[in-house]
Design a protein around this motif. Structure first.
Motif, short mmCIF file in Angstrom:
data_model
loop_
_atom_site.label_atom_id
_atom_site.label_comp_id
_atom_site.label_asym_id
_atom_site.label_seq_id
_atom_site.Cartn_x
_atom_site.Cartn_y
_atom_site.Cartn_z
N ILE A 21 0.82 -1.20 0.00
CA ILE A 21 0.00 0.00 0.00
C ILE A 21 0.85 1.26 0.00
CG2 ILE A 21 -1.91 -1.13 1.17
CD1 ILE A 21 -0.47 1.08 3.45
N ALA A 22 2.13 1.09 -0.31
CA ALA A 22 3.01 2.25 -0.37
C ALA A 22 2.51 3.22 -1.43
CB ALA A 22 4.43 1.80 -0.68
N TYR A 25 -1.88 7.11 -2.79
CA TYR A 25 -3.25 6.93 -3.28
C TYR A 25 -3.78 5.51 -3.27
CZ TYR A 25 -1.79 11.46 -5.06
OH TYR A 25 -1.29 12.74 -5.16
N LYS A 26 -2.92 4.55 -3.06
CA LYS A 26 -3.36 3.15 -3.22
C LYS A 26 -4.55 2.80 -2.35
CE LYS A 26 0.89 1.20 -4.96
NZ LYS A 26 1.88 2.17 -4.47
N LEU A 27 -4.49 3.14 -1.09
CA LEU A 27 -5.60 2.79 -0.21
C LEU A 27 -6.89 3.46 -0.65
CD1 LEU A 27 -4.12 2.71 3.41
CD2 LEU A 27 -4.90 0.83 1.98
N ARG A 28 -6.78 4.71 -1.03
CA ARG A 28 -7.99 5.44 -1.44
C ARG A 28 -8.53 4.89 -2.74
NH1 ARG A 28 -7.02 11.59 -1.44
NH2 ARG A 28 -9.26 11.51 -1.82
N ILE A 29 -7.64 4.49 -3.64
CA ILE A 29 -8.09 3.91 -4.90
C ILE A 29 -8.86 2.62 -4.62
CG2 ILE A 29 -7.32 2.78 -7.01
CD1 ILE A 29 -4.92 4.72 -7.02
N LEU A 30 -8.28 1.78 -3.80
CA LEU A 30 -8.94 0.51 -3.48
C LEU A 30 -10.31 0.77 -2.88
CD1 LEU A 30 -5.91 -1.44 -1.96
CD2 LEU A 30 -7.03 -1.86 -4.15
#
Lengths: 122, 122
Positions: A21-22, A25-30
């Motif tokens: 999740i580095a 934006y990754k978490l928000r995208i998911l």
DNA sequence: CAGCATCCTGCGTGATACTG
DNA sequence: CAGTATCACGCAGGATGCTG
């Protein structure tokens, strides 16, 4: 080095999680993808909500994030190969299984990082 | 006290979470502290377990991580002011409340990031 | 529309030496 | 023992311009 072990068996799930999740934006995208497929531009605009002050996300950055997510097996890229271009991203089963984890993070964050804001759900 | 809140009101808990746990060691440090207080050196050694290949963590890095954790309100630094120095770190209530979240992360990571590696344990 | 190519900059991380 | 002081480096992240 690296070589055959392109994907190492992480003895430490937490470290692996952090790498996965580095990025900003990754978490928000998911999280945004949990409702279904989304196009590149939709994801992009979605990332701007609640961040009035910030500028547009650089295409290069978003592109890299999405590629990384796909490489991790969390999302799938669906290219319709039409003109004008249309590409959709959606969660894989693995990606979907990760949503509850983000939910826990959000729940905790809502309580301890944003005050006693009880009414949020979303 | 309008802006007395040293911590900003994040509209996005996820973004706040990411900042809070930014850095390679924060999550692991928190997890290690769940059993109780630990001294600086203990934390340091603890971070080396399961990472045979890697070298010692730079003091500068660990120091900064611990300071950040303290600044976030997740841990408390207890300095005994003795010679030789003795400093202990322990979780705050907020920090303790965060442990289950890490637990969820670990559970998920053990399933999806470590393959069918059942040797999970710690 | 959905990117890629290029340049640039800040900072997270590491290595080493030193101190109270 | 528990750090601080420096130096060095790679890379995430942003800004711009271009393309199929």
């Amino acid at each position: 080095m690296g070589r055959a072990t392109s994907k190492r068996m992480h003895r430490c799930p937490v470290a692996a999680f952090q790498k996965m999740i580095a990025g900003k934006y990754k978490l928000r995208i998911l999280w945004d993808l949990q409702d279904g497929q989304r196009r590149y531009g939709e994801i992009r605009s979605g990332l701007l909500r609640g961040t009035e002050g910030t500028r547009e996300i650089a295409p290069r950055v978003l592109s890299r994030e999405l590629k990384a997510l796909a490489a991790s097996g969390l999302v799938i890229r669906k290219d319709y190969a039409v003109m004008p271009p249309k590409v959709e991203y959606r969660l894989t089963p693995m990606g979907k299984s990760f949503i509850p984890v983000i939910g826990e993070i959000r729940k905790w964050g809502a309580r301890y990082l944003a005050g006693e804001n009880l009414s949020l759900a979303s």
